[in-house]
Scaffold this active site. Structure first.
Site, PDB file in Angstrom:
ATOM      1  N   ASP A 152     -13.339 -28.803 -50.735  1.00  0.00           N
ATOM      2  CA  ASP A 152     -13.089 -30.190 -50.349  1.00  0.00           C
ATOM      3  C   ASP A 152     -13.385 -31.182 -51.461  1.00  0.00           C
ATOM      4  O   ASP A 152     -13.490 -32.386 -51.206  1.00  0.00           O
ATOM      5  CB  ASP A 152     -13.927 -30.537 -49.113  1.00  0.00           C
ATOM      6  N   CYS A 155     -17.322 -28.950 -53.706  1.00  0.00           N
ATOM      7  CA  CYS A 155     -17.761 -27.546 -53.672  1.00  0.00           C
ATOM      8  C   CYS A 155     -18.932 -27.253 -54.612  1.00  0.00           C
ATOM      9  O   CYS A 155     -19.840 -26.502 -54.262  1.00  0.00           O
ATOM     10  CB  CYS A 155     -16.585 -26.609 -53.954  1.00  0.00           C
ATOM     11  N   HIS A 271     -12.656 -23.790 -58.299  1.00  0.00           N
ATOM     12  CA  HIS A 271     -13.523 -23.829 -57.126  1.00  0.00           C
ATOM     13  C   HIS A 271     -14.858 -23.169 -57.454  1.00  0.00           C
ATOM     14  O   HIS A 271     -14.929 -22.272 -58.305  1.00  0.00           O
ATOM     15  CB  HIS A 271     -12.839 -23.095 -55.964  1.00  0.00           C
TER      16      HIS A 271
END
Length: 291
Positions: A152, A155, A271
């Site tokens: 989102d 992270c 990520h």
């Protein structure tokens, strides 16, 4: 006062006139770009598709508003059909052929872009599977496994939050990170640059970047990890699939916090995940923290 049918007919005639004017504009645009200039021709196709879409949307919205005003008028469709026939009969054949060619080329360009996007998705999926396989092996050797963190924009901060022994919020971590970086501008500014062009940025650019850390879901990277290691006075280790692990804050003696960096896991970018012990223990019993 003008009756609805006459008002609608006038609006339809204006729509047809605006379409003809756009077609003439497109025809002129086409003649200004040599066929040998593929780059400009490609951009021209995109511009044409955009102009046509904008005009279609404008006309559609005007018709919808008109029908909302006169929901019970059943004669409007026949007016539209009659005007469309007249417009088609009066349109020069050269413009009709040009329009069809442009529509065909625009459709081909859209299809080409969709194929490229699909190929990129397949490539990322394949690379993502290979990356996850390598990371699983690296973590298993250390009796660890990945702990999924929501993708989102927060992270990295959420992964840090998950590793800490004390309770804190993502908002607090972001605020403390930005404050530290703003107070130590000279330590960070030499390593701060425009990520796309690689150009050095000004002090003002850096301060705006710090404001974004607090007020947006901007992704965190090595600068933020460095700041957090100083704030927490703890090393932070980042495990990667294809490169040796990176450790920031090695000057501190606490046990490192451990994050996993994934380049291909998410369709929209990089990520961070957290880690947890490989053996979770009996059901209902929380595994001991390693940190």
């Amino acid at each position: 006062m003008e009756d609805p049918q006459s008002e609608y007919q006038r609006m339809m005639r204006r729509h047809h006139r605006e379409k003809r004017e756009l077609e003439e504009r497109i025809y002129t645009m086409k003649n200004l770009v040599p066929k040998s200039d593929r780059k400009r021709r490609k951009q021209l196709l995109l511009d044409v598709a955009r102009l046509q879409a904008e005009l279609e949307q404008k006309h559609r919205q005007e018709v919808e508003k008109f029908r909302e005003r006169y929901p019970d008028n059943s004669d409007l469709d026949s007016v539209t059909e009659d005007l469309a026939k007249i417009d088609l009969e009066n349109k020069p054949p050269s413009l009709l052929r040009a329009q069809k060619r442009w529509e065909r080329r625009a459709a081909l360009e859209r299809a080409r872009r969709e194929r490229i996007a699909e190929a990129e998705r397949e490539r990322r999926t394949s690379f993502g599977r290979e990356e996850e396989k390598k990371l699983t092996a690296i973590l298993r050797a250390r009796n660890l496994e990945m702990k999924d963190i929501p993708a989102d924009g927060h992270c990295m901060y959420r992964a840090i939050q998950d590793q800490l022994m004390f309770s804190t919020t993502v908002e607090s971590l972001r605020s403390r990170t930005a404050t530290y970086m703003q107070k130590h501008v000279d330590d960070f500014l030499p390593f701060f640059s425009n990520s796309e062009a690689g150009d050095a940025c000004s002090r003002e650019d850096f301060m705006r970047y710090c404001d974004d850390i607090v007020h947006t879901a901007s992704w965190g990277g090595q600068l933020e990890l460095r700041a957090l290691s100083h704030i927490l006075q703890t090393p932070i280790e980042v495990i990667q699939a294809s490169s040796p692990a990176i450790v920031v804050g090695e000057e501190y003696t606490k046990k490192p916090l451990t994050l996993v960096y994934l380049r291909y896991a998410c369709s929209f970018g990089e990520h961070y995940n957290s880690v947890k012990p490989l053996q979770a223990g009996p059901v209902g019993v929380r595994a001991p923290r390693l940190f």
